[in-house]
Design an enzyme around this catalytic site. Structure first.
Site, PDB file in Angstrom:
ATOM      1  N   GLN A  47       0.847  -1.193   0.000  1.00 30.69           N
ATOM      2  CA  GLN A  47       0.000   0.000   0.000  1.00 30.69           C
ATOM      3  C   GLN A  47       0.885   1.246   0.000  1.00 30.69           C
ATOM      4  OE1 GLN A  47      -0.047  -2.611   2.204  1.00 30.69           O
ATOM      5  NE2 GLN A  47      -1.585  -2.105   3.709  1.00 30.69           N
ATOM      6  N   LYS A  48       0.320   2.335  -0.490  1.00 35.33           N
ATOM      7  CA  LYS A  48       1.054   3.595  -0.600  1.00 35.33           C
ATOM      8  C   LYS A  48       1.695   3.981   0.727  1.00 35.33           C
ATOM      9  CE  LYS A  48      -0.129   6.671  -4.004  1.00 35.33           C
ATOM     10  NZ  LYS A  48      -1.156   7.357  -4.717  1.00 35.33           N
TER      11      LYS A  48
END
Length: 178
Positions: free
Chosen positions: A69-70
């Site tokens: 995830q970012k």
């Protein structure tokens, strides 16, 4: 008097880092490699998953599956210390995320610790309709922009188990050449 028998010892496992955007299939791949089981329901990896497996009689790999995830990506660099190969996984059925994947790969490859580390790009989900070819993915990721890097790209399906053993056999060979 006994003749000496030479026993080839297995080396300690080489550390391999498995990275890529969220939903690329990294946890499904690691579960498949370690257990042979299909993991249908995964949740986003927070932190990492890790496991070791034998590629052949003398070679073992410890694979670190790092959350994609970012919010996790700034932490990727903390997993690189003992890294002998980087495996970067992309979802070949989602062309809309290739620019984001290219940017994430470029950022991680800018790390000094990865200067001489080989790269394996896994084009996952090739069994999905409309999946990109390895050539299209190679172009989208700009792999030819890394002439100093030893890299390979392979198509696979973590869900169906297609191409996984071959990919990690190639990873082990890349490590040995290093």
């Amino acid at each position: 008097f006994f003749p000496r028998i030479q026993v080839k010892k297995k080396k300690p496992p080489s550390q391999v880092i498995l990275m890529g955007l969220d939903s690329a299939g990294k946890t499904t791949l690691l579960t498949r490699l370690l257990t042979g089981q299909v993991m249908m329901d995964t949740s986003p990896t927070v932190g990492f998953n890790v496991g070791s497996f034998d590629v052949d009689k003398r070679t073992s790999l410890t694979v670190w599956d790092v959350g994609g995830q970012k919010s996790m990506r700034p932490n990727w660099r903390f997993y690189l210390d003992e890294c002998k190969a980087l495996v970067f996984m992309v979802d070949s059925s989602d062309p809309s995320r290739m620019p984001e994947a290219q940017k994430a790969l470029k950022k991680v490859l800018s790390e000094e610790r990865l200067r001489d580390i080989p790269l394996m790009v896994l084009a996952n989900k090739v069994d999905q309709p409309g999946a990109m070819t390895v050539q299209e993915i190679s172009n989208q990721l700009g792999l030819s922009n890394y002439p100093h890097l030893r890299w390979e790209i392979q198509a696979c399906s973590a869900l169906k188990g297609i191409g996984l053993r071959q990919a990690f056999t190639s990873v082990a060979k890349l490590i040995k050449k290093n």
